[in-house]
Design a protein around this motif. Structure first.
Motif, PDB file in Angstrom:
ATOM      1  N   THR A 359       8.350 -23.659  13.817  1.00 51.55           N
ATOM      2  CA  THR A 359       7.579 -22.930  14.819  1.00 51.55           C
ATOM      3  C   THR A 359       7.857 -23.482  16.215  1.00 51.55           C
ATOM      4  O   THR A 359       8.436 -24.564  16.378  1.00 51.55           O
ATOM      5  CB  THR A 359       6.074 -23.066  14.527  1.00 51.55           C
ATOM      6  OG1 THR A 359       5.714 -24.437  14.652  1.00 51.55           O
ATOM      7  CG2 THR A 359       5.742 -22.566  13.129  1.00 51.55           C
ATOM      8  N   THR A 360       7.403 -22.742  17.202  1.00 53.08           N
ATOM      9  CA  THR A 360       7.505 -23.204  18.589  1.00 53.08           C
ATOM     10  C   THR A 360       6.800 -24.539  18.744  1.00 53.08           C
ATOM     11  O   THR A 360       7.262 -25.437  19.448  1.00 53.08           O
ATOM     12  CB  THR A 360       6.844 -22.166  19.520  1.00 53.08           C
ATOM     13  OG1 THR A 360       7.393 -20.896  19.215  1.00 53.08           O
ATOM     14  CG2 THR A 360       7.091 -22.494  20.976  1.00 53.08           C
ATOM     15  N   THR A 402      -1.510 -12.272  13.421  1.00 54.09           N
ATOM     16  CA  THR A 402      -0.497 -11.207  13.452  1.00 54.09           C
ATOM     17  C   THR A 402       0.784 -11.736  12.820  1.00 54.09           C
ATOM     18  O   THR A 402       0.905 -12.935  12.544  1.00 54.09           O
ATOM     19  CB  THR A 402      -0.180 -10.783  14.906  1.00 54.09           C
ATOM     20  OG1 THR A 402       0.420 -11.920  15.573  1.00 54.09           O
ATOM     21  CG2 THR A 402      -1.439 -10.353  15.657  1.00 54.09           C
ATOM     22  N   ASP A 403       1.734 -10.843  12.653  1.00 56.16           N
ATOM     23  CA  ASP A 403       3.034 -11.289  12.133  1.00 56.16           C
ATOM     24  C   ASP A 403       3.661 -12.322  13.066  1.00 56.16           C
ATOM     25  O   ASP A 403       4.390 -13.199  12.625  1.00 56.16           O
ATOM     26  CB  ASP A 403       3.983 -10.091  11.981  1.00 56.16           C
ATOM     27  CG  ASP A 403       3.603  -9.229  10.785  1.00 56.16           C
ATOM     28  OD1 ASP A 403       2.905  -9.746   9.884  1.00 56.16           O
ATOM     29  OD2 ASP A 403       3.974  -8.043  10.766  1.00 56.16           O
ATOM     30  N   ALA A 404       3.352 -12.199  14.374  1.00 55.28           N
ATOM     31  CA  ALA A 404       3.977 -13.098  15.350  1.00 55.28           C
ATOM     32  C   ALA A 404       3.484 -14.534  15.212  1.00 55.28           C
ATOM     33  O   ALA A 404       4.223 -15.477  15.487  1.00 55.28           O
ATOM     34  CB  ALA A 404       3.710 -12.580  16.763  1.00 55.28           C
ATOM     35  N   ASN A 405       2.224 -14.732  14.813  1.00 56.72           N
ATOM     36  CA  ASN A 405       1.721 -16.111  14.707  1.00 56.72           C
ATOM     37  C   ASN A 405       1.478 -16.549  13.256  1.00 56.72           C
ATOM     38  O   ASN A 405       0.904 -17.607  13.007  1.00 56.72           O
ATOM     39  CB  ASN A 405       0.457 -16.305  15.560  1.00 56.72           C
ATOM     40  CG  ASN A 405      -0.661 -15.347  15.160  1.00 56.72           C
ATOM     41  OD1 ASN A 405      -0.738 -14.928  14.014  1.00 56.72           O
ATOM     42  ND2 ASN A 405      -1.525 -15.003  16.118  1.00 56.72           N
ATOM     43  N   ASP A 407       3.570 -17.549  10.846  1.00 57.06           N
ATOM     44  CA  ASP A 407       4.262 -18.775  10.416  1.00 57.06           C
ATOM     45  C   ASP A 407       3.444 -20.009  10.790  1.00 57.06           C
ATOM     46  O   ASP A 407       3.197 -20.892   9.964  1.00 57.06           O
ATOM     47  CB  ASP A 407       5.632 -18.889  11.095  1.00 57.06           C
ATOM     48  CG  ASP A 407       6.713 -18.146  10.337  1.00 57.06           C
ATOM     49  OD1 ASP A 407       6.379 -17.508   9.328  1.00 57.06           O
ATOM     50  OD2 ASP A 407       7.875 -18.204  10.766  1.00 57.06           O
TER      51      ASP A 407
END
Lengths: 563, 98
Positions: A359-360, A402-405, A407
């Motif tokens: 992840t970031t 959401t799918d964006a967060n 992971d």
């Protein structure tokens, strides 16, 4: 928290030896089953044994793609047709994965003795090696959208054992082409992947200094006399080892130091030696003194906020390794070679860092820990806690799952121990499925302050049942504990519950070996204690949040409910 | 001829490999009377083949030439060389080195 692992093997060869390795050595105690070999597509079509099962699907390329079988016989073979066959196989794996916890797919390989077309073997349109590489890439691309499917690099297993990995004799005698030596490599990679999925990957490397990061004793020769970099083979190896450690920090692995030295002398070397690849800012913390190393390791782990099961201890001294391994249960202490030219490969061969996410937050973790050191230093110089907290300019951003967060959220679910009320370990698909239920809500919490952005570090999970809201998940990374984020999260949980029509919020603490800090917080939070581990709040009363915190609410948790 | 101690070490190394495929309670002891092939042994047919091929490999590496040990006739003989670790050690030690 331990889980009974359940593993199912599907293969087009006799995979029983691998299943036994996994069940009896690599993942002891696991429940392991194998499908009848040679019935891969039928078994995939019949579905997973259950959503708590992990499945290994291991096939040979010629059984998945008839085109590849023709290529191996040196017949004309259309690469596009092979890729189409791969995509059909991937669709079957993807459908199967929807009902499984996770699916591991070893990549396709050729026996090391297979020379294909020799000098033409990587020629597009002709070469068998080229076609196989194309098929592997097509498989990876086709399965990329399935978050719980992971391709395992079988070529690495063959590389590790050489020509002994593939046995024609075993194939004829047992219908398994792979030797026990290769299957042992596969078993350990499968075990590492399972540990990663369970959030048990290691996140911190604690390092000695003398004769590990550099050659020589800095207290005796000074930083100018250390063997590091330059034109000496050992010096170059020490520098490369440092580069390899620094590279790991980009995967979210933190570094720390425990060394018997004078602190000022050692830090002087780290700051001033021109060949140092690691500087002070690359370390999450250090204990450089003459105390017992095991004691130093324990203190450092407490300071950083990680458990011993998250840490690896590397020391050139076998005596120190034995001391720390014996005194700090759960820490990983790998055998370490005396020869510095082997340091980099020994580090790279450790499987304990395997993780299903990158992840970031992982990539930025070193900077976050450096910011935290700076933050703590300002507190030491400050006068009182509330003034210090107010001075941090903390901003909390609330967003839905959401799918964006997803992971990062799943990573937090599986790695957070201390501030974790229920310690539910959920995969990405399990978490998203739970959050998607109409009577559930999951809020993610991002935290930033004037020292830096800590990223997504908190999660609230709520279940609604008429007038009652249940705080199912309440978890916060140890990196941001103690900055009033916890109180703000309770404020959000109450506000969201009220917005959904609940009159009461109930929180039940579920104890583990590591989450007593969460119970301590709940007890002093202001929630009404309804038992030793049960807490409630009447949502008619807003749960006040610390006013020095700026709240950005993209989930509508407050705007809808905080009147 | 191979030194019997060397032969025993090779057999023990092969046992280390197959023991990883067995439950802890059924792992083979490295004693001469441990049964390898027979009704009271811990290894099933797959385990026996894995053991023999592993031993072949280790022996071949040790003496520097290919060795053939997987022999179905020898494996099923009641008094064959694979009966126990002791009989196998004697058999291996009796093999010519060149």
């Amino acid at each position: 928290m331990s889980h009974q692992e359940r593993l199912h093997f599907i293969a087009d060869f006799n995979v029983e030896t691998l299943a036994r390795y996994v069940a009896h050595t690599a993942v002891p105690g696991a429940e392991v089953t194998s499908a009848p070999f040679g019935q891969v597509m039928q078994t995939l079509a019949s579905g997973s044994p259950g959503d708590d099962w992990t499945t290994v699907v291991w096939t040979q390329p010629e059984s998945v793609a008839a085109t590849f079988a023709r290529a191996v016989r040196f017949e004309d073979a259309d690469g596009d047709a092979a890729v189409d066959e791969v995509k059909r196989f991937a669709e079957a794996v993807g459908r199967y994965a929807a009902g499984a916890r996770a699916v591991f797919v070893p990549t396709w390989t050729l026996p090391p003795w297979h020379r294909g077309y020799g000098m033409l073997d990587f020629k597009p349109g002709t070469g068998i090696a080229h076609l196989l590489a194309r098929m592997n890439l097509a498989l990876a691309d086709a399965l990329a959208s399935h978050a719980n499917v992971f391709l395992l690099n079988a070529a690495r297993w063959i590389d590790a054992v050489g020509s002994r990995g593939w046995s024609e004799k075993l194939w004829y005698a047992t219908k398994s082409p792979f030797s026990p030596a290769l299957l042992e490599q596969a078993a350990w990679d499968i075990a590492a992947a399972i540990a990663g999925l369970r959030g048990r990957s290691r996140r911190l490397i604690i390092l000695d200094l003398d004769d590990l990061l550099w050659g020589g004793i800095v207290g005796e020769v000074g930083w100018q006399g250390l063997n590091l970099g330059g034109h000496d083979h050992a010096g170059e190896a020490y520098a490369d080892f440092q580069r390899a450690l620094k590279a790991l920090t980009r995967r979210g692995i933190q570094l720390a130091i425990v060394s018997k030295n004078e602190e000022a002398t050692a830090l002087d070397a780290i700051d001033r030696h021109p060949e140092m690849q690691l500087r002070r800012a690359d370390f999450a913390g250090w204990r450089i003194n003459w105390n017992d190393k095991a004691q130093n390791v324990a203190e450092l782990l407490a300071e950083i906020g990680l458990g011993a099961e998250s840490a690896v201890f590397i020391d050139d001294s076998a005596i120190e390794r034995a001391r720390v391994e014996g005194a700090v249960p759960g820490i990983l202490v790998p055998e370490w070679p005396a020869d510095p030219t082997r340091f980099r490969e020994t580090l790279a061969s450790l499987r304990c860092f395997d993780s299903p996410f990158l992840t970031t937050e992982d990539r930025a973790r070193t900077a976050m820990y450096a910011a935290d050191r700076e933050r703590r230093a300002t507190f030491a110089a400050g006068s009182d806690l509330q003034s210090w907290l107010a001075s941090l300019d903390v901003t909390i951003t609330v967003e839905p799952l959401t799918d964006a967060n997803l992971d990062r959220a799943a990573q937090l679910f599986n790695k957070t121990n201390q501030m974790n009320m229920a310690t539910r370990r959920l995969s990405q698909s399990e978490l998203m499925a739970w959050a998607s239920a109409p009577n559930h809500a999951v809020l993610t919490i991002r935290v930033a302050d004037r020292f830096g952005d800590s990223g997504l570090t908190g999660i609230i999970g709520l279940a609604f049942d008429g007038a009652r809201a249940q705080l199912v998940d309440f978890l916060l990374s140890c990196r941001v504990m103690g900055r009033s984020v916890e109180d703000t999260m309770l404020h959000l949980a109450v506000a969201q519950s009220r917005a959904r029509g609940a009159t009461e919020l109930v929180a039940e603490f579920k104890p583990t070996a590591r989450n007593s800090p969460c119970l301590d917080f709940l007890r002093r939070s202001g929630l009404r204690a309804a038992g030793d581990t049960l807490f409630t709040w009447d949502t008619a009363q807003p749960f006040e949040r610390p006013r020095w915190i700026t709240l950005r609410d993209h989930a509508g948790a407050v705007t809808a409910g905080d009147r | 001829m191979m030194d019997p101690e060397h032969a025993a070490r090779l057999i023990h190394a092969a046992i280390d490999v197959v023991n990883q495929q067995l439950p802890a309670a059924r792992r083979l002891n490295k004693s001469p009377d441990t049964v390898i092939v027979g009704p009271s042994g811990s290894l099933d047919s797959l385990g026996i083949v894995n053991f023999v091929i592993t031993l072949e490999e280790k022996t071949s590496e040790a003496i520097g030439r290919p060795v053939q040990l997987l022999d179905e006739t020898a494996l099923i003989e009641a008094n064959g060389p694979f009966r126990t670790i002791g009989t196998l050690t004697t058999y291996l030690a009796g093999m010519p080195l060149s």
